[in-house]
Design an enzyme around this catalytic site. Sequence first.
Site, PDB file in Angstrom:
ATOM      1  N   LYS A   1       0.524  -1.244   0.087  1.00 34.62           N
ATOM      2  CA  LYS A   1       0.190  -0.187  -0.150  1.00 34.62           C
ATOM      3  C   LYS A   1       0.957   1.390   0.213  1.00 34.62           C
ATOM      4  O   LYS A   1       0.450   2.287  -0.616  1.00 34.62           O
ATOM      5  CB  LYS A   1      -0.951  -0.014   1.313  1.00 34.62           C
ATOM      6  CG  LYS A   1      -1.909  -1.330   1.530  1.00 34.62           C
ATOM      7  CD  LYS A   1      -2.966  -1.195   0.566  1.00 34.62           C
ATOM      8  CE  LYS A   1      -3.887  -2.275   0.925  1.00 34.62           C
ATOM      9  NZ  LYS A   1      -3.546  -3.549   0.912  1.00 34.62           N
TER      10      LYS A   1
HETATM   11  C1  LIG Z   1      -4.324  -4.733   0.493  1.00 34.33           C
HETATM   12  C2  LIG Z   1      -3.837  -6.049   0.565  1.00 34.33           C
HETATM   13  C3  LIG Z   1      -3.945  -6.941  -0.361  1.00 34.33           C
HETATM   14  C4  LIG Z   1      -5.077  -6.831  -1.502  1.00 34.33           C
HETATM   15  O1  LIG Z   1      -4.956  -6.223  -2.411  1.00 34.33           O
HETATM   16  P1  LIG Z   1      -6.184  -5.422  -3.161  1.00 34.33           P
HETATM   17  O2  LIG Z   1      -5.838  -4.411  -4.122  1.00 34.33           O
HETATM   18  O3  LIG Z   1      -7.041  -5.036  -2.134  1.00 34.33           O
HETATM   19  O4  LIG Z   1      -6.565  -6.476  -4.015  1.00 34.33           O
HETATM   20  C5  LIG Z   1      -3.096  -8.202  -0.635  1.00 34.33           C
HETATM   21  N1  LIG Z   1      -1.916  -8.203   0.352  1.00 34.33           N
HETATM   22  C6  LIG Z   1      -1.743  -7.265   1.107  1.00 34.33           C
HETATM   23  C7  LIG Z   1      -0.508  -7.645   2.009  1.00 34.33           C
HETATM   24  C8  LIG Z   1      -2.553  -5.917   1.423  1.00 34.33           C
HETATM   25  O5  LIG Z   1      -2.178  -5.184   2.290  1.00 34.33           O
END
Ligand SMILES: *Cc1c(COP(=O)(O)O)cnc(C)c1O
Length: 497
Positions: A113
């Site tokens: 993120k």
């Molecule tokens: C948010 C997240 C996901 C999922 O990603 P999306 O974009 O919501 O599909 C997968 N793994 C981790 C570690 C995340 O923080």
Amino acid sequence: MLYNSTRNSNVKVSSAEAITQGISAEGGLFVPESIPTLTLDEIKSIGDMKYADRAFYIFSKYLTDFTEAEIHYCTDNAYSTKNFDSENITEISHLFDGTYMLELWHGPTCAFKDMALQILPYFLTTSAKKINLDKKIVILVATSGDTGKAALEGFKDVEGTSILVFYPEDGVSPMQKRQMKTQEGSNVGVCALKGNFDDCQNGVKAIFTNDEVKAELDKNGLMFSSANSINWGRLVPQVVYYVSAYAELVKDGEINLGDKINIVVPTGNFGNILAAYYAKHMGIPVNKLICASNINNVLTDFINTGIYDRNRDFHTTVSPSMDILISSNLERLLYLLTDRNDALIREWFGKLATEGRYEVSDDVKSKLKEEFCAGFCDDVQTKDTIHELFEKYSYTCDTHTAVAVKVYNDYKSATGDNTRTVIASTASPYKFSSAVLEALEGGVSDIDEYAKVDRIAELSKMPVPSALADLKTKPERFSDVIDKTEQKNYVLKTLGI
Ligand SMILES: *Cc1c(COP(=O)(O)O)cnc(C)c1O
């Protein structure tokens, strides 16, 4: 480049407006009116740039209302080694024959993120200035764990903004909870909700689109925006690392320019894999996009049958950031797959809201199958995969990434497809230390979170990220827990309205 809403194609706004608004007034999501393309030569030349310049190159095709200086301001501030513990911002690890881990977790909160949330505050404040917005921006976030912390780190002490994060009380890892409760910054708030992630997200969406609330904010010189992946400013930075990874593999001689790759993404809200879809349609040669889920496998069923049905039990798993039954960004994909048919999107997402279920047309079903494959695995398989990777390749991965590896292994045995494959590695294993340690050592351990982190460091020989090591001594600042019915009032109260 203008942006349309998935629920009203007549909406046309600039990227600065799309980014400041977050979500369109009638509830649709903003999408660029066309997908800009890259030639293979351009892709090759991207390989010779540093990450911030790769990002600049991609953004200049999407954020056409930004000046070059504005985009450089955003990329140079966000993608520097003062925020990331990798010279290259992302790292590619060669895992086993023809399989590469694209490590996206070298930022300040150790999850992918950060790739978007380090830059979003710059996009937002720049956008607000461009459209002469004289309001203070209030960021409301619903988080399944990683977005919340990454958004807090991105927005802390950013002038002209404040941020309030809701997370499901029992739906995040102890480390994630601790990261959020100890958040620093004078413009931040954090609150736990009795409910799951979907409750948090639905509540935030309802507050965003509530006209009364919006009017109240307006009176007080405030406006909402979103740091969730419903915001285009969250999505476009994610396109960059797929283009970047491809260019890097070409440069390193791992693939030839023009060779196709598979991309595997551990998926929750469908943002990360949608970014891979955009990268593909910009011109990155992709064979299959492989969507990996945990036992909240609503997307596996959808891709395989064309029926989206959220009427099922919600499970908490060892990969909590994927514990989601309503994947918001699917709306963007379906808008594109229906050739931008806003009426169909309104119909389907109306049904999702009232009946929790919709079925797409045969045409969309076949397009889905052409581009995507999907699979899922349970917690036992997730942990077994972590164990196996460690034993066989001395590579320690987190629980979300392990879901992707397992689903990819299943795909490979079922299809015999030997296409070179990039697996999105979405979090540092230290962030999910309990489950990771259990997987590595086989057995539950009752030592505390920090001792687990130390033990993983001993086994994996990977350095502990300083941001996680420091948590131990930080004071807890936020402990509110509320019922979901109180969410709206909590927001107003926190804003002093
Ligand atoms: C948010 C997240 C996901 C999922 O990603 P999306 O974009 O919501 O599909 C997968 N793994 C981790 C570690 C995340 O923080």
